[in-house]
Design an enzyme around this catalytic site. Structure first.
Site, short mmCIF file in Angstrom:
data_model
loop_
_atom_site.label_atom_id
_atom_site.label_comp_id
_atom_site.label_asym_id
_atom_site.label_seq_id
_atom_site.Cartn_x
_atom_site.Cartn_y
_atom_site.Cartn_z
N ASP A 190 53.31 11.96 -5.13
CA ASP A 190 52.55 12.86 -6.28
C ASP A 190 53.79 13.80 -6.73
O ASP A 190 54.56 14.10 -5.70
CB ASP A 190 51.54 13.55 -6.07
CG ASP A 190 50.97 14.53 -6.91
OD1 ASP A 190 50.43 14.07 -8.00
OD2 ASP A 190 51.17 15.77 -6.93
N GLU A 221 56.01 8.97 -8.35
CA GLU A 221 55.37 9.41 -9.71
C GLU A 221 56.61 10.38 -10.36
O GLU A 221 56.80 11.33 -9.86
CB GLU A 221 54.25 10.51 -9.62
CG GLU A 221 53.91 10.47 -11.02
CD GLU A 221 52.99 11.88 -11.20
OE1 GLU A 221 53.34 12.65 -10.30
OE2 GLU A 221 52.61 12.21 -12.29
C1 AAO Z 1 45.40 23.05 -12.18
C2 AAO Z 1 45.27 23.72 -13.59
C3 AAO Z 1 46.36 24.43 -14.12
C4 AAO Z 1 46.67 25.54 -12.59
C5 AAO Z 1 46.84 24.63 -11.39
C6 AAO Z 1 47.17 25.57 -10.19
O1 AAO Z 1 44.93 22.65 -14.75
O2 AAO Z 1 45.83 25.28 -14.91
O3 AAO Z 1 47.47 26.19 -12.96
O4 AAO Z 1 45.64 23.79 -11.16
O5 AAO Z 1 46.04 26.54 -10.02
C7 AAO Z 1 46.75 17.78 -11.59
C8 AAO Z 1 46.04 18.34 -13.00
C9 AAO Z 1 46.57 19.77 -13.18
C10 AAO Z 1 46.10 20.65 -12.18
C11 AAO Z 1 46.79 20.04 -10.71
C12 AAO Z 1 46.29 20.97 -9.65
O6 AAO Z 1 46.83 17.45 -13.90
O7 AAO Z 1 46.12 20.17 -14.70
O8 AAO Z 1 46.61 22.10 -12.33
O9 AAO Z 1 46.32 18.82 -10.65
O10 AAO Z 1 44.94 21.12 -9.59
C13 AAO Z 1 53.91 17.07 -14.70
C14 AAO Z 1 54.49 16.69 -13.43
C15 AAO Z 1 53.70 15.42 -12.92
C16 AAO Z 1 52.15 15.80 -12.81
C17 AAO Z 1 51.79 16.21 -14.26
C18 AAO Z 1 50.33 16.46 -14.57
O11 AAO Z 1 55.84 16.05 -13.60
O12 AAO Z 1 54.10 15.07 -11.58
O13 AAO Z 1 52.32 17.46 -14.76
N1 AAO Z 1 51.21 14.79 -12.43
C19 AAO Z 1 50.86 15.03 -11.32
C20 AAO Z 1 49.62 14.13 -10.79
C21 AAO Z 1 48.42 15.20 -11.58
C22 AAO Z 1 48.40 16.50 -10.76
C23 AAO Z 1 49.61 16.88 -10.15
C24 AAO Z 1 50.90 16.06 -10.37
C25 AAO Z 1 49.94 18.19 -9.41
O14 AAO Z 1 49.23 13.05 -11.12
O15 AAO Z 1 47.17 14.80 -11.55
O16 AAO Z 1 48.13 17.68 -11.61
O17 AAO Z 1 49.55 17.75 -8.10
C26 AAO Z 1 56.14 16.35 -19.45
C27 AAO Z 1 57.01 16.17 -18.23
C28 AAO Z 1 56.06 15.69 -17.06
C29 AAO Z 1 54.98 16.54 -16.91
C30 AAO Z 1 54.20 16.91 -18.16
C31 AAO Z 1 53.10 17.84 -17.73
O18 AAO Z 1 55.70 14.98 -19.95
O19 AAO Z 1 58.05 15.24 -18.67
O20 AAO Z 1 56.98 15.57 -16.03
O21 AAO Z 1 54.30 16.11 -15.87
O22 AAO Z 1 54.94 17.35 -19.44
O23 AAO Z 1 52.17 17.66 -19.08
C32 AAO Z 1 55.26 13.50 -23.60
C33 AAO Z 1 56.72 13.88 -23.34
C34 AAO Z 1 56.74 13.94 -21.69
C35 AAO Z 1 55.84 14.79 -21.41
C36 AAO Z 1 54.42 14.61 -21.86
C37 AAO Z 1 53.41 15.54 -21.55
O24 AAO Z 1 54.98 12.21 -23.15
O25 AAO Z 1 57.60 12.73 -23.42
O26 AAO Z 1 58.08 14.19 -21.27
O27 AAO Z 1 54.36 14.39 -23.23
O28 AAO Z 1 52.23 14.91 -21.64
#
Ligand code: AAO
Length: 461
Positions: A190, A221
């Site tokens: 992750d 990931e």
């Molecule tokens: C939760 C709450 C938060 C709080 C946090 C801590 O929602 O408000 O602050 O707890 O208390 C998951 C949920 C999160 C959650 C987290 C922890 O999605 O909402 O936070 O559990 O409970 C980035 C990372 C990627 C990650 C993704 C969600 O790089 O690794 O964010 N995925 C993994 C898991 C996911 C998990 C976590 C990581 C954490 O699969 O389930 O989160 O363990 C851009 C960047 C990406 C980035 C996204 C974020 O992407 O390139 O790297 O991912 O933004 O949205 C277009 C663009 C693309 C962009 C995308 C955005 O496609 O081309 O670049 O839009 O959608």
């Protein structure tokens, strides 16, 4: 394709998102082994936070580790061990979704699912134990153009471990080795994008070989949509990488069949095939949580079935099928009982699932295409045909695939296959398809919910 050496050539894994261990063990025995699935990606099995503040028990509470004790919403260590052993006994491997970039979100404290205490603001995780010196300084990830920011700061406020510390590397490797001792075959890493490849390399080097010899399968990931500093190829030496651009390309391709020829043309910088973990949607982007863009999910079943069937028939990457639950809110956890434990997965007479579980992996255009992908592995793409809303192609002399958005009668095509009467996998053999001595096939594709046909050697009427 990438052939995980431990999969005996099998090409597809399924993400049974939020399923309990007892249900996964049953599914290995009653379905996955018969269909030729290589393995199951399971939700994080370690102790995690119990979140009620923003939402009652959201699915994402499992991405906030409290410790590496194997007791989560999906069950305890005994149930986890039983699942691994029962699945392995029928040739289905378990791949663990491992959350090792961070621990719980800042501002959270209390007890986790194994009943142990933590306080993230105090960097207190006594069960591991981790304390202040094992974490980076508290800066937010807010600049994907700067690798130092992405890797040394806190992703959405999650307390960020410092994997450059030998102690942290050892704790993570101990977690991996405990799972490998139980019989796990590999790991999803992750938020790999948020960790330095050389730290990950050092951690992976500390892991034992798995049963059958050789290293576990690690797939990382890394959301790379050509818009940040971090590229998938930085992780090629560590295993497979998730290829998120494919999600958008296949969605566009199903909306415009003309774009499907060379759908993975490398002009988009997509991972090379033997390093790509390929999927149509995942647990994040099916609910707008990262790796955005226009996507296909189970909520658009007709196009989704074409997208997944095409993906399994095509010759790109090692594939992962998503298996979801129905949801209205994007935070909503799995179908649950009064105590928020996940509801049992029930199986209906027609093979579909009940209790709110979607079971896309059991839909004929998906579950029956696993055998197709296994049988054609290593063969080339040939006899490509796309006219208007029809796409068809062969795979070596082993398989033939066609789909037609408005259906198509009397399609005369070259299949590349030996003559014979073959079972159509999409109708679960209700339809038979003839190939003549010169490999010509005459197909009628019905204009229904599954306007697809697929035939493969060794699956005859
Ligand atoms: C939760 C709450 C938060 C709080 C946090 C801590 O929602 O408000 O602050 O707890 O208390 C998951 C949920 C999160 C959650 C987290 C922890 O999605 O909402 O936070 O559990 O409970 C980035 C990372 C990627 C990650 C993704 C969600 O790089 O690794 O964010 N995925 C993994 C898991 C996911 C998990 C976590 C990581 C954490 O699969 O389930 O989160 O363990 C851009 C960047 C990406 C980035 C996204 C974020 O992407 O390139 O790297 O991912 O933004 O949205 C277009 C663009 C693309 C962009 C995308 C955005 O496609 O081309 O670049 O839009 O959608």
């Amino acid at each position: 394709e990438y052939t995980d050496p431990h999969c005996n050539g099998k090409q597809v894994i399924v993400h049974l998102f939020e399923w309990k261990w007892t249900d996964i063990a049953n599914e290995c025995e009653r379905y996955l082994s018969h269909k030729g699935y290589c393995g199951v990606q399971v939700s994080p099995p370690n102790e995690h936070t119990i979140i009620t503040k923003e939402y009652p028990r959201p699915w994402w509470e499992r991405y906030q580790p409290v410790s590496y004790i194997l007791h989560s919403r999906s069950g305890n260590e005994a149930q986890f061990k039983d699942m691994v052993q029962r699945c392995k006994a029928v040739g289905v491997r378990i791949y663990v979704d491992s959350v090792v970039n961070h621990m719980a979100g800042m501002g959270r404290q209390g007890t986790g699912t194994a009943g142990t205490h933590f306080d993230s603001d105090a960097y207190s995780y006594p069960t591991v134990p981790y304390s202040r010196e094992h974490f980076h300084d508290d800066c937010p990830v807010n600049n994907y153009g700067d690798p130092n920011n992405v890797r040394n700061c806190y992703l959405v406020g999650l307390s960020d471990l410092d994997q450059s510390k030998e102690y942290v590397r050892n704790k993570i490797a101990d977690y991996y080795n405990h799972l490998i001792d139980i019989g796990v075959a590999g790991f999803r890493i992750d938020a790999s994008k948020h960790m330095w490849p050389n730290d990950l390399e050092a951690i992976q080097a500390k892991t034992k070989n798995v049963d059958g010899g050789g290293k576990a399968l690690f797939y990382h990931e890394v959301i790379d949509q050509n818009d940040g500093a971090i590229k998938v190829n930085e992780y090629y030496d560590l295993g497979l990488v998730t290829e998120f651009r494919y999600c958008q390309k296949i969605a566009w391709g199903i909306n415009n069949f003309g774009q499907l020829n060379g759908v993975v043309d490398y002009g988009w910088g997509m991972s090379k095939s033997d390093r790509a973990l390929v999927f149509v949607d995942n647990h994040d982007n099916q609910r707008g949580h990262g790796g955005g863009g226009n996507l296909l999910t189970h909520k658009n079943p007709r196009n989704y079935k074409m997208a997944v069937a095409f993906t399994l028939a095509y010759n790109y990457g090692f594939t992962r099928v998503m298996s979801s639950y129905g949801f209205q809110s994007t935070d909503q956890g799995p179908p649950h009982n009064a105590d928020y434990s996940a509801k049992d997965v029930t199986i209906n007479a027609d093979g579909s699932c009940g209790n709110g579980w979607m079971c896309e992996h059991r839909w004929n255009p998906i579950g029956n295409m696993v055998a197709f992908r296994n049988k054609v592995a290593g063969t080339d793409l040939n006899n490509w045909y796309d006219q208007g809303d029809v796409v068809a192609f062969g795979r070596g002399n082993k398989g033939f695939f066609a789909m037609a958005k408005q259906g198509h009668a009397q399609l005369q095509l070259q299949s590349g296959m030996p003559g014979g009467s073959y079972c159509d996998l999409v109708t679960d053999c209700k339809k038979k398809i003839n190939v003549d001595g010169s490999g010509r096939v005459s197909v009628n594709i019905d204009n229904n919910e599954e306007p697809i046909i697929a035939i493969v050697v060794d699956v005859f009427t």
